[in-house]
Each structure stands twice: as structure tokens, then as C-alpha cells.
Scaffold this motif. Structure first.
Motif, PDB file in Angstrom:
ATOM      1  N   LYS A  59       0.845  -1.207   0.000  1.00  0.00           N
ATOM      2  CA  LYS A  59       0.000   0.000   0.000  1.00  0.00           C
ATOM      3  C   LYS A  59       0.878   1.255   0.000  1.00  0.00           C
ATOM      4  N   LYS A  60       1.926   1.247   0.823  1.00  0.00           N
ATOM      5  CA  LYS A  60       2.851   2.392   0.858  1.00  0.00           C
ATOM      6  C   LYS A  60       3.577   2.534  -0.473  1.00  0.00           C
ATOM      7  N   PHE A  61       3.986   1.415  -1.053  1.00  0.00           N
ATOM      8  CA  PHE A  61       4.678   1.405  -2.341  1.00  0.00           C
ATOM      9  C   PHE A  61       3.777   2.009  -3.419  1.00  0.00           C
ATOM     10  N   ARG A  62       2.527   1.608  -3.421  1.00  0.00           N
ATOM     11  CA  ARG A  62       1.593   2.136  -4.416  1.00  0.00           C
ATOM     12  C   ARG A  62       1.391   3.639  -4.232  1.00  0.00           C
ATOM     13  N   GLU A  63       1.287   4.075  -3.001  1.00  0.00           N
ATOM     14  CA  GLU A  63       1.069   5.497  -2.723  1.00  0.00           C
ATOM     15  C   GLU A  63       2.230   6.365  -3.199  1.00  0.00           C
ATOM     16  N   GLN A  64       3.418   5.758  -3.298  1.00  0.00           N
ATOM     17  CA  GLN A  64       4.592   6.488  -3.799  1.00  0.00           C
ATOM     18  C   GLN A  64       4.565   6.661  -5.318  1.00  0.00           C
ATOM     19  N   HIS A  65       3.667   5.950  -5.989  1.00  0.00           N
ATOM     20  CA  HIS A  65       3.593   6.002  -7.458  1.00  0.00           C
ATOM     21  C   HIS A  65       2.128   6.176  -7.887  1.00  0.00           C
ATOM     22  N   PRO A  66       1.525   7.331  -7.563  1.00  0.00           N
ATOM     23  CA  PRO A  66       0.083   7.529  -7.799  1.00  0.00           C
ATOM     24  C   PRO A  66      -0.308   7.566  -9.281  1.00  0.00           C
ATOM     25  N   ASP A  67       0.673   7.769 -10.181  1.00  0.00           N
ATOM     26  CA  ASP A  67       0.362   7.824 -11.611  1.00  0.00           C
ATOM     27  C   ASP A  67       0.434   6.451 -12.284  1.00  0.00           C
ATOM     28  N   TYR A 109      -0.274 -10.256 -10.227  1.00  0.00           N
ATOM     29  CA  TYR A 109      -0.386 -11.681 -10.522  1.00  0.00           C
ATOM     30  C   TYR A 109      -1.353 -12.288  -9.524  1.00  0.00           C
ATOM     31  N   ILE A 110      -2.158 -13.233  -9.963  1.00  0.00           N
ATOM     32  CA  ILE A 110      -3.192 -13.822  -9.113  1.00  0.00           C
ATOM     33  C   ILE A 110      -2.615 -14.494  -7.866  1.00  0.00           C
ATOM     34  N   ASN A 111      -1.327 -14.826  -7.889  1.00  0.00           N
ATOM     35  CA  ASN A 111      -0.661 -15.439  -6.733  1.00  0.00           C
ATOM     36  C   ASN A 111      -0.409 -14.392  -5.659  1.00  0.00           C
ATOM     37  N   CYS A 112      -1.475 -13.854  -5.108  1.00  0.00           N
ATOM     38  CA  CYS A 112      -1.369 -12.827  -4.069  1.00  0.00           C
ATOM     39  C   CYS A 112      -2.602 -12.921  -3.173  1.00  0.00           C
ATOM     40  N   SER A 113      -2.518 -12.290  -2.019  1.00  0.00           N
ATOM     41  CA  SER A 113      -3.598 -12.342  -1.038  1.00  0.00           C
ATOM     42  C   SER A 113      -4.775 -11.465  -1.461  1.00  0.00           C
ATOM     43  N   ALA A 114      -5.906 -11.655  -0.780  1.00  0.00           N
ATOM     44  CA  ALA A 114      -7.077 -10.808  -1.022  1.00  0.00           C
ATOM     45  C   ALA A 114      -6.742  -9.348  -0.733  1.00  0.00           C
ATOM     46  N   GLY A 115      -5.863  -9.122   0.259  1.00  0.00           N
ATOM     47  CA  GLY A 115      -5.453  -7.756   0.581  1.00  0.00           C
ATOM     48  C   GLY A 115      -4.749  -7.072  -0.574  1.00  0.00           C
ATOM     49  N   ILE A 116      -3.918  -7.807  -1.307  1.00  0.00           N
ATOM     50  CA  ILE A 116      -3.238  -7.239  -2.475  1.00  0.00           C
ATOM     51  C   ILE A 116      -4.219  -7.073  -3.625  1.00  0.00           C
ATOM     52  N   LYS A 117      -5.111  -8.027  -3.807  1.00  0.00           N
ATOM     53  CA  LYS A 117      -6.120  -7.902  -4.871  1.00  0.00           C
ATOM     54  C   LYS A 117      -6.961  -6.643  -4.666  1.00  0.00           C
ATOM     55  N   ALA A 118      -7.232  -6.305  -3.404  1.00  0.00           N
ATOM     56  CA  ALA A 118      -8.026  -5.108  -3.100  1.00  0.00           C
ATOM     57  C   ALA A 118      -7.267  -3.819  -3.419  1.00  0.00           C
ATOM     58  N   THR A 132      -5.339  -3.571  -6.099  1.00  0.00           N
ATOM     59  CA  THR A 132      -4.954  -3.796  -7.489  1.00  0.00           C
ATOM     60  C   THR A 132      -6.050  -3.340  -8.443  1.00  0.00           C
ATOM     61  N   ASP A 133      -5.631  -2.819  -9.602  1.00  0.00           N
ATOM     62  CA  ASP A 133      -6.599  -2.415 -10.624  1.00  0.00           C
ATOM     63  C   ASP A 133      -7.082  -3.610 -11.443  1.00  0.00           C
ATOM     64  N   ARG A 161       7.475  -3.206 -22.614  1.00  0.00           N
ATOM     65  CA  ARG A 161       7.105  -2.255 -21.558  1.00  0.00           C
ATOM     66  C   ARG A 161       8.265  -2.087 -20.577  1.00  0.00           C
ATOM     67  N   ASN A 162       8.063  -1.146 -19.661  1.00  0.00           N
ATOM     68  CA  ASN A 162       9.047  -0.914 -18.604  1.00  0.00           C
ATOM     69  C   ASN A 162       8.294  -0.799 -17.282  1.00  0.00           C
ATOM     70  N   MET A 163       7.555  -1.870 -16.939  1.00  0.00           N
ATOM     71  CA  MET A 163       6.758  -1.852 -15.718  1.00  0.00           C
ATOM     72  C   MET A 163       7.658  -1.794 -14.487  1.00  0.00           C
ATOM     73  N   LEU A 164       7.165  -1.152 -13.465  1.00  0.00           N
ATOM     74  CA  LEU A 164       7.853  -1.098 -12.179  1.00  0.00           C
ATOM     75  C   LEU A 164       7.529  -2.384 -11.427  1.00  0.00           C
ATOM     76  N   LEU A 165       8.555  -3.147 -11.057  1.00  0.00           N
ATOM     77  CA  LEU A 165       8.347  -4.494 -10.521  1.00  0.00           C
ATOM     78  C   LEU A 165       8.521  -4.544  -9.007  1.00  0.00           C
ATOM     79  N   TRP A 166       7.558  -5.187  -8.342  1.00  0.00           N
ATOM     80  CA  TRP A 166       7.715  -5.509  -6.926  1.00  0.00           C
ATOM     81  C   TRP A 166       8.719  -6.655  -6.809  1.00  0.00           C
ATOM     82  N   ASN A 167       9.509  -6.646  -5.756  1.00  0.00           N
ATOM     83  CA  ASN A 167      10.592  -7.628  -5.618  1.00  0.00           C
ATOM     84  C   ASN A 167      10.118  -8.899  -4.905  1.00  0.00           C
TER      85      ASN A 167
END
Length: 337
Positions: free
Chosen positions: A121-129, A135-144, A146-147, A186-192
Motif C-alpha cells: 500500500k505504501k509502495f503504491r502510494e509512492q507512485h500515484p500515476d 499476478y493472481i498469486n497474491c492475497s485478497a489484501g493485495i487484490k483489493a 490492485t486495478d 514495456r518498462n513496468m515497475l516491478l515488486w521484488n
């Protein structure tokens, strides 16, 4: 089992992850499970990484995209999800009125766990644009947060549904994200984040295998690291790898993904030689310890007693569902059904 004992066992589910109940060793579990399916109008959905017995008793076997689609379409009253926790969560998000049970609550996912929602959530807030594709391999919290969700089957189509100048965050798998960047320009910003199973393959051992089997084709899941993907003859999701083996004129394959898929490959292409890609450890194959927590006995118990059950906060479910609905819509438009 009497009521008091069952209550006691249910209280232990959170600690153990499953119902620890003795089963009559003479019981025909395949027959009993089939009987329970009819009695409870239940469907068993199993991932291709499950053990062979579970695949053989399942009503549907597939990858994350196929499983999500099947979960969205089912008329069953109870969904028995033989996979890992985020997959059963996905089924519950799409089916709030249905009972969703899982053989073992502690069948987790190293990739999902590498992306905690508060940090993301903090990571996303740093990149509002940026829009977020996860990827579906994530928790419900991450899906919430996600666009739009993607799977390895539809990731390229999902990414390419956005304009080329749209900035994108891709989470949580850095290897899949890097491969999509390469495939789409593309040049997507990747979570580690990464999958422990797909990161452990040994490039050196695979190269030696290729020398010993010069006719074998190396086929790999895009969660593998880039050096493995670079030397691969084919890269695809679990379902795409299975289809490639069935349809290819080649006879030998080195398979760089979780070893559970070899069961379906052998059933559907019995004339092919399948060689599991070796990991960088002393094991001869590559098993996901989370996927393999599920057993036929646990499937039977969770169906009989309808525990452990996947429960979810409704507000979280509704937020998470938006990104899954968008994935299913884009996949349908792209013909990925």
C-alpha cells in the motif's frame, strides 16, 4: 465422531491447518469422496501442482486462470479447493454465497507472502500515476489494492490492454514481470517478489541435462529466473506447457516448473519422455511444499466435515473482486476462455 470431539478438532484447525481426525484405513477414499460430491453438491477444483491422487479425483484440473473461471461459473453448493490458500480465497471472492473449503489452511504461497499488503500500500502510494497489475498469486489484501489481476496465461494480454504510455506497477513476481516487460517492450515497475519453487532451478544442472539429452526441449514457467528462460525452447503457464507437450512433434522434454504437472503430462501424452528440471539442491525434483500439504485424506475430511472453511470480510471481498472481474472481462475479450 461425536459433537464434542468435532468441536475440539475444529478449534485446532487454526493451529494445525487441517482436521486431524483418524480415518478407517480400509475406507475407499475415492468412492467416499465421489459419494460426498453427490450428497453435498460439491465440486473439487485442483491445481496442476497437486499430488496425483487429488488430480485423479478432481472435477476440474487447471492453472490459476482456468480455476478462477471455473470457480466463477460453478453451480455447486460447496467448492473444495485443492490448491493453496490464495486460490481458495479467489474462489470465495467470486462466490460469496457458496461454502469454500480447503484441505489445509496452511497451504500457503511463498510468492504471495513476499508481498505484504501494508508495505505494498505504501509502495503504491509512492507512485500515484501508475496502475497496478497483480499476478493472481497474491492475497485478497493485495487484490483489493490492485486495478486488474492477471495470470501467467493472460498476463501479456492484460498488460497490452493498457496504452503503451500508461505507467504500470507489476506485483508480486519480479521474474514474471521481467519476462512480460521483455515480451511487450514495456518498462513496468516491478515488486521484488518471487516463487521459491521456480527460483531454485539450477542452470548448471539443466545445461548438463541438455548435453545428455540433445533432442530434449526445455520448457519453462515464466516464474523461473531469466537465465533459465533465456535458454528455454518454450515459455508458458502450466496449462500452456501441458498443451505444448501434447501437441509438439518432439518426444523429449525437460520441464522447469513444479513437478506435479508431470502427472497430467504423462496421462495426456504417454508417448513423451518427461524429465523434471533439477533444482539447486540434493532433491531430484522440484515440489512445492505448500501444494503438497494437501492429501487425499485431507480432501475427504474437509468435504465430510466442511472444515477448514474460507471466510472473508465482505468489504475486503468486494474490493478484491473488482480486480478479478476486470481480469475475467479482459480475458473473455481476448478469447482466453
Amino acid at each position: 465422531m461425536d459433537t464434542d470431539m468435532l468441536i475440539a478438532q475444529k478449534n485446532e484447525v487454526e493451529e494445525k491447518g487441517f482436521l486431524d481426525v483418524d480415518i478407517d484405513p480400509t475406507l475407499d477414499l475415492f468412492a467416499e469422496i465421489e459419494k460426498l460430491k453427490k450428497e453435498k453438491n460439491a465440486i473439487i477444483l485442483a491445481h496442476l501442482y497437486q499430488e496425483a491422487d487429488i488430480q485423479d479425483i478432481a472435477d476440474y484440473i487447471g492453472d490459476s486462470l482456468g480455476l478462477a473461471q471455473k470457480a466463477a461459473q460453478t453451480n455447486a453448493d460447496m467448492i473444495v479447493f485443492a490448491g493453496v490458500h490464495f486460490m481458495a480465497e479467489t474462489a470465495k471472492i467470486l462466490n460469496p454465497t457458496k461454502k469454500v473449503v480447503i484441505p489445509d489452511l496452511k497451504a500457503g504461497c511463498s510468492l504471495s507472502e513476499s508481498c505484504p499488503p501494508p508495505l505494498f500500500k505504501k509502495f503504491r502510494e509512492q507512485h500515484p500515476d501508475h496502475v497496478v497489475i497483480s499476478y493472481i498469486n497474491c492475497s485478497a489484501g493485495i487484490k483489493a489494492l490492485t486495478d486488474v489481476i492477471c495470470t501467467s496465461s493472460n498476463a501479456k494480454a492484460i498488460v497490452e490492454s493498457f496504452p503503451k504510455d500508461q505507467k504500470i506497477i507489476f506485483a508480486p513476481d519480479k521474474n514474471l514481470g521481467a519476462w512480460i516487460n521483455k515480451e511487450t517492450g514495456r518498462n513496468m515497475l516491478l515488486w521484488n517478489g518471487a516463487c521459491m519453487v521456480h527460483e531454485i532451478f539450477s542452470l548448471e544442472k539443466i545445461t548438463r541435462l541438455q548435453v545428455r539429452h540433445p533432442e530434449a526441449k526445455l520448457i519453462s514457467h515464466p516464474e523461473c529466473e531469466e537465465p533459465i528462460l533465456r535458454i528455454s525452447d518454450f515459455i508458458g503457464s502450466t496449462t500452456q506447457l501441458l498443451a505444448y507437450v501434447k501437441q509438439s512433434p518432439h518426444k523429449e522434454f525437460i520441464v522447469a516448473t513444479e513437478a506435479g504437472i508431470l502427472h497430467q503430462m504423462a496421462k495426456q501424452a504417454p508417448d513423451k519422455v518427461l524429465i523434471p528440471a533439477p533444482p539447486d539442491n540434493s532433491c531430484a525434483c522440484n515440489d512445492c511444499p505448500h501444494m503438497k500439504r494437501n492429501t487425499l485424506e485431507k480432501v475427504y475430511l474437509c468435504m465430510k466435515y466442511e472444515q477448514p472453511e474460507i471466510l472473508m470480510d465482505e468489504e475486503l471481498r468486494l474490493e478484491a473482486k473488482k480486480s478479478l472481474d476486470r481480469m475475467l472481462e479482459i480475458s473473455e475479450r481476448a478469447g482466453l476462455i
